[in-house]
Design a protein around this motif. Sequence first.
Motif, mmCIF file in Angstrom:
data_model
loop_
_atom_site.group_PDB
_atom_site.id
_atom_site.type_symbol
_atom_site.label_atom_id
_atom_site.label_comp_id
_atom_site.label_asym_id
_atom_site.label_seq_id
_atom_site.Cartn_x
_atom_site.Cartn_y
_atom_site.Cartn_z
ATOM 1 N N MET A 1 45.656 59.406 42.835
ATOM 2 C CA MET A 1 44.432 58.638 42.979
ATOM 3 C C MET A 1 44.020 58.124 41.598
ATOM 4 S SD MET A 1 40.994 59.985 44.864
ATOM 5 C CE MET A 1 41.835 60.290 46.404
ATOM 6 N N PRO A 2 43.542 56.892 41.520
ATOM 7 C CA PRO A 2 43.109 56.361 40.219
ATOM 8 C C PRO A 2 42.035 57.249 39.571
ATOM 9 C CG PRO A 2 43.229 54.609 41.851
ATOM 10 C CD PRO A 2 43.423 55.900 42.585
ATOM 11 N N THR A 3 42.250 57.612 38.320
ATOM 12 C CA THR A 3 41.337 58.534 37.632
ATOM 13 C C THR A 3 39.941 57.958 37.461
ATOM 14 O OG1 THR A 3 42.155 57.770 35.498
ATOM 15 C CG2 THR A 3 43.158 59.767 36.408
ATOM 16 N N GLU A 4 39.830 56.631 37.368
ATOM 17 C CA GLU A 4 38.494 56.040 37.211
ATOM 18 C C GLU A 4 37.612 56.303 38.425
ATOM 19 O OE1 GLU A 4 41.293 52.715 38.462
ATOM 20 O OE2 GLU A 4 41.313 54.190 36.878
ATOM 21 N N PHE B 1 37.367 59.144 39.950
ATOM 22 C CA PHE B 1 36.729 60.442 39.709
ATOM 23 C C PHE B 1 35.592 60.323 38.704
ATOM 24 C CE2 PHE B 1 40.808 61.797 41.442
ATOM 25 C CZ PHE B 1 40.360 62.672 42.416
ATOM 26 N N ARG B 2 35.797 59.516 37.670
ATOM 27 C CA ARG B 2 34.719 59.308 36.698
ATOM 28 C C ARG B 2 33.504 58.685 37.378
ATOM 29 N NH1 ARG B 2 39.083 58.108 33.105
ATOM 30 N NH2 ARG B 2 39.016 55.943 33.744
ATOM 31 N N ASP B 3 33.738 57.707 38.232
ATOM 32 C CA ASP B 3 32.643 57.057 38.950
ATOM 33 C C ASP B 3 31.914 58.054 39.858
ATOM 34 O OD1 ASP B 3 33.351 54.683 37.731
ATOM 35 O OD2 ASP B 3 34.335 53.859 39.498
ATOM 36 N N TRP B 4 32.677 58.855 40.597
ATOM 37 C CA TRP B 4 32.073 59.829 41.510
ATOM 38 C C TRP B 4 31.277 60.884 40.756
ATOM 39 C CZ3 TRP B 4 37.356 59.863 44.216
ATOM 40 C CH2 TRP B 4 37.406 58.826 45.165
ATOM 41 N N LEU B 5 31.826 61.331 39.624
ATOM 42 C CA LEU B 5 31.097 62.326 38.838
ATOM 43 C C LEU B 5 29.787 61.753 38.312
ATOM 44 C CD1 LEU B 5 33.978 64.083 36.886
ATOM 45 C CD2 LEU B 5 32.545 65.043 38.680
ATOM 46 N N GLN B 6 29.792 60.493 37.917
ATOM 47 C CA GLN B 6 28.557 59.862 37.460
ATOM 48 C C GLN B 6 27.548 59.763 38.595
ATOM 49 O OE1 GLN B 6 29.769 56.118 35.771
ATOM 50 N NE2 GLN B 6 30.243 57.021 33.786
ATOM 51 N N GLN B 7 28.021 59.490 39.799
ATOM 52 C CA GLN B 7 27.120 59.415 40.949
ATOM 53 C C GLN B 7 26.521 60.770 41.285
ATOM 54 O OE1 GLN B 7 29.095 57.538 44.271
ATOM 55 N NE2 GLN B 7 29.832 55.861 43.003
#
Length: 56
Positions: free
Chosen positions: A43-46, A48-54
């Motif tokens: 899965m694209p790592t970005e 996960f970064r987006d989800w963690l920010q949410q």
Amino acid sequence: MQVRSCALVLYHFPDVETQWDLYLAKTYSPEALRMKNFEEEQMPTEWFRDWLQQLA
């Protein structure tokens, strides 16, 4: 606080699974989806970064 974080992750898990399914459907043909071994697919790592920010 940790319980709340776990609950949020579990709440969003169906979203993660749906996004992954959509990504595969848009990226590969139906034939490729039937034939391909997805063990190495990541899965694209970005995402996960987006989800963690949410979740923050």
